[in-house]
Write an enzyme that holds these catalytic residues in place. Structure first.
Site, short mmCIF file in Angstrom:
data_model
loop_
_atom_site.label_atom_id
_atom_site.label_comp_id
_atom_site.label_asym_id
_atom_site.label_seq_id
_atom_site.Cartn_x
_atom_site.Cartn_y
_atom_site.Cartn_z
N LYS A 1 30.58 -32.76 -32.79
CA LYS A 1 30.94 -31.59 -33.81
C LYS A 1 31.73 -30.53 -33.06
O LYS A 1 33.01 -30.21 -33.30
CB LYS A 1 29.98 -30.93 -34.30
CG LYS A 1 30.10 -30.37 -35.51
CD LYS A 1 29.07 -29.65 -36.34
CE LYS A 1 27.79 -30.61 -36.67
NZ LYS A 1 26.84 -29.83 -37.36
N LYS B 1 20.45 -29.18 -29.32
CA LYS B 1 19.49 -28.92 -30.30
C LYS B 1 18.16 -28.65 -30.10
O LYS B 1 17.75 -29.25 -28.77
CB LYS B 1 19.44 -30.31 -31.06
CG LYS B 1 19.40 -29.77 -32.69
CD LYS B 1 20.36 -29.29 -33.50
CE LYS B 1 20.18 -29.17 -34.84
NZ LYS B 1 21.33 -28.85 -35.58
N THR C 1 28.85 -22.31 -43.41
CA THR C 1 28.60 -23.82 -43.64
C THR C 1 29.11 -24.20 -44.76
O THR C 1 30.12 -25.24 -44.79
CB THR C 1 27.32 -24.27 -43.30
OG1 THR C 1 26.99 -23.86 -41.93
CG2 THR C 1 26.98 -25.83 -43.33
N ASN D 1 20.41 -22.73 -48.06
CA ASN D 1 21.55 -21.95 -47.54
C ASN D 1 23.10 -22.76 -47.75
O ASN D 1 23.74 -21.96 -48.25
CB ASN D 1 21.22 -21.71 -46.02
CG ASN D 1 22.15 -20.77 -45.22
OD1 ASN D 1 23.22 -20.41 -45.94
ND2 ASN D 1 22.36 -20.97 -43.98
N SER E 1 29.52 -19.62 -35.38
CA SER E 1 28.60 -19.13 -34.39
C SER E 1 29.40 -19.02 -33.01
O SER E 1 28.96 -18.22 -32.58
CB SER E 1 27.73 -20.35 -34.09
OG SER E 1 26.25 -20.41 -34.98
P1 NAD Z 1 17.61 -24.86 -46.04
O1 NAD Z 1 16.42 -24.98 -45.48
O2 NAD Z 1 18.17 -23.73 -46.54
O3 NAD Z 1 17.81 -25.73 -47.34
C1 NAD Z 1 17.46 -27.06 -47.41
C2 NAD Z 1 17.40 -27.49 -48.98
O4 NAD Z 1 17.19 -28.87 -49.10
C3 NAD Z 1 16.28 -26.63 -49.59
O5 NAD Z 1 16.69 -26.25 -50.81
C4 NAD Z 1 15.23 -27.90 -50.01
O6 NAD Z 1 14.53 -27.33 -51.04
C5 NAD Z 1 16.24 -29.09 -50.04
N1 NAD Z 1 15.34 -30.20 -49.77
C6 NAD Z 1 14.52 -30.60 -48.70
N2 NAD Z 1 14.11 -32.06 -48.92
C7 NAD Z 1 14.84 -32.27 -50.10
C8 NAD Z 1 14.74 -33.63 -50.65
N3 NAD Z 1 14.03 -34.65 -50.23
N4 NAD Z 1 15.67 -33.71 -51.63
C9 NAD Z 1 16.28 -32.83 -52.03
N5 NAD Z 1 16.32 -31.44 -51.42
C10 NAD Z 1 15.60 -31.39 -50.42
O7 NAD Z 1 18.59 -25.62 -44.89
P2 NAD Z 1 20.16 -25.59 -44.68
O8 NAD Z 1 20.66 -24.40 -43.72
O9 NAD Z 1 20.87 -25.39 -46.11
O10 NAD Z 1 20.59 -26.91 -44.24
C11 NAD Z 1 20.73 -28.21 -44.99
C12 NAD Z 1 21.36 -29.17 -44.08
O11 NAD Z 1 22.64 -28.62 -43.60
C13 NAD Z 1 20.51 -29.61 -42.99
O12 NAD Z 1 20.82 -31.17 -42.55
C14 NAD Z 1 21.07 -28.91 -41.70
O13 NAD Z 1 21.24 -29.29 -40.54
C15 NAD Z 1 22.52 -28.81 -42.25
N6 NAD Z 1 23.41 -27.76 -41.63
C16 NAD Z 1 22.99 -26.67 -42.05
C17 NAD Z 1 24.02 -25.46 -41.30
C18 NAD Z 1 23.72 -24.08 -41.78
O14 NAD Z 1 24.45 -23.30 -40.93
N7 NAD Z 1 22.83 -23.46 -42.50
C19 NAD Z 1 24.94 -25.75 -40.36
C20 NAD Z 1 25.21 -27.24 -39.92
C21 NAD Z 1 24.51 -28.14 -40.81
#
Ligand code: NAD
Length: 430
Positions: free
Chosen positions: A92, A104, A188, A219, A356
């Site tokens: 990435k 990580k 993101t 998020n 970041s």
């Molecule tokens: P978060 O914890 O804020 O949100 C995760 C969401 O997924 C929550 O609403 C949770 O209820 C839901 N969830 C969990 N299990 C589930 C399921 N089985 N079915 C449906 N929904 C489900 O996390 P985030 O920061 O939004 O990250 C989400 C994804 O994005 C992750 O894979 C993370 O690695 C990726 N990501 C996030 C960022 C970032 O900056 N936040 C950056 C790159 C990648």
């Protein structure tokens, strides 16, 4: 490790290698993580008992710069998962031309079972255990699933206590008051939005003709839902860990965000009444959401959501991977054969690591940017690299995931090869 997530991630590398000619050294180099650390973290719980948690930090590759990557708190965290996520970060950062390698971290824990004070002790214990392994010029931490700005603030504080100086650049995604960057919380989602907006016109798609289903309303997913809604896309389904809501006519995303903030989960949003009055929403399962007939499907929760089992039933035309690794490599083949375009995680969700990087630059220079500067730089980079990956896909007639890996591999191999390859060492100086 058996047929692990990491084996699956490595298949992407193998596929991309067919389209680039690289020195053997580069390929060998990228097959293995540079360093893996596993630690036991003792935590005194509120009831007086001692519990030991398992924590990890993996530095996959740092040829292009210090390792960079988030820290995940989840019961499913394992060394295999953290290694795969560090591998993805390597590609990435290269795909977006950030001067970083891939890292990580994670702790095997269900953070919802801990009190806030237990969570703080666990976080500080994690930093105590990995302090020698990280640093602003070595390996930089960030938020991931179930970690947030407050936790990043504790991490920075604990690292500073150990080092006996303030080192904001060791962690990104910090609270603004502790040296965070404006625009990081939404980065993101904003980055994914720019990728969607750059690619959709290439298919002659307009927002008003485009329906969207989003798995995961955290998020990244909730903010992206709002950006798409505001741009005129019809967001018809969203979900969280407890269930999904679906309204073929389109959901009123801002009011769902507000209700979710108040009621904490989607099922309650649905049952609350007011949103049901605003939109005729049906309650469906997460599995059903993945199989809806929509234009864009956006997995934004966890990995391995679209597998060889359910891929034949996916009816979306495009999948934008906001989560890391939501589509398995076995599903990739099935989706490709069915003409579904998968826009890979290493491009779609790279807005987070890009801001970041901006935060790290601001911490090191001591000069802080405005939201306009952050957003303009993020947009420029996302549009530029999305177009570059699109061109590789067109030139080689390959899918966008393989194109993104080829694009990243060329940058990684430039960096690895200038340190010397077999040819360099075996040719005489002349
Ligand atoms: P978060 O914890 O804020 O949100 C995760 C969401 O997924 C929550 O609403 C949770 O209820 C839901 N969830 C969990 N299990 C589930 C399921 N089985 N079915 C449906 N929904 C489900 O996390 P985030 O920061 O939004 O990250 C989400 C994804 O994005 C992750 O894979 C993370 O690695 C990726 N990501 C996030 C960022 C970032 O900056 N936040 C950056 C790159 C990648």
């Amino acid at each position: 490790m058996g047929a692990s997530l990491f084996d699956d991630a490595s298949l992407r590398l193998e596929r991309a290698l067919k389209y680039v000619t690289l020195a053997e050294d580069t390929i060998e180099h990228l097959k293995y993580p540079k360093a893996c650390l596993q630690v036991s973290i003792p935590v005194r719980m509120d009831n007086g008992a001692l519990r030991i948690f398992q924590g990890y930090r993996v530095r996959y590759d740092d040829t292009r710069g210090p390792a960079k990557g988030g820290v995940r708190y989840h019961p499913g965290v394992s060394l295999d998962e953290v290694t795969s996520l560090a591998f993805w970060m390597t590609f990435k950062c290269a795909a977006l031309d950030l001067p970083f390698g891939g890292g990580k971290g994670g702790i095997t824990v269900d953070p919802k079972q801990l009190s806030k004070m237990e969570l703080e002790r666990l976080t500080r214990g994690y930093i105590d255990a990995i302090a020698d392994f990280i640093g602003p010029d070595v390996d930089i931490l960030a938020p991931d699933v179930y970690t947030n700005a407050t936790i990043m603030g504790w991490m920075m504080d604990q690292y500073g206590i150990i080092q006996r100086r303030i080192v904001p650049a060791v962690v990104t995604g910090k609270p603004l008051a502790l040296g965070g960057s404006v625009g990081r919380e939404t980065a993101t989602a904003t980055g994914a939005f720019h990728t969607i907006e750059t690619l959709m016109p290439k298919f002659d798609r307009r927002p008003e003709d485009t329906t969207v289903a989003i798995q995961g309303f955290g998020n990244a997913g909730a903010m992206l839902a709002e950006l798409l809604f505001r741009a005129g896309y019809r967001v018809v389904a969203v979900s969280d860990s407890r269930g999904a809501i679906y309204a073929p006519g389109g959901l009123d995303v801002p009011s769902i965000r507000q209700h979710k903030a108040e009621s904490r989960h989607m099922k309650a949003v649905y049952c609350k009444g007011t949103v049901c009055e605003l939109v005729a929403a049906n309650h469906i399962t997460n599995e059903e959401l993945l199989e809806l007939e929509v234009d864009l499907l956006i997995p934004a929760a966890l990995e391995n959501q679209i597998t060889a089992e359910n891929a034949p039933r996916v009816r979306a035309k495009w999948i934008f991977e906001v989560a890391n690794g939501p589509v398995t490599s076995a599903a990739d083949g099935i989706l490709n054969d069915r003409g579904v375009h998968v826009v890979p995680d290493i491009l779609t969700n790279a807005g987070g690591v890009t801001v970041s990087y901006f935060e790290w630059v601001q911490n090191r220079s001591g000069l802080y940017w405005t939201i306009e500067e952050v957003e303009a730089r993020l947009r420029d980079r996302m549009v530029r690299e999305t177009n570059a990956i699109w061109e590789v896909a067109q030139r080689e007639a390959i899918d966008l995931r393989t194109a993104a890996y080829v694009h990243a591999l060329l940058r990684l191999s430039d960096a690895i090869q200038v340190k010397g390859t077999r040819d360099y060492y075996t040719q005489s100086l002349g």
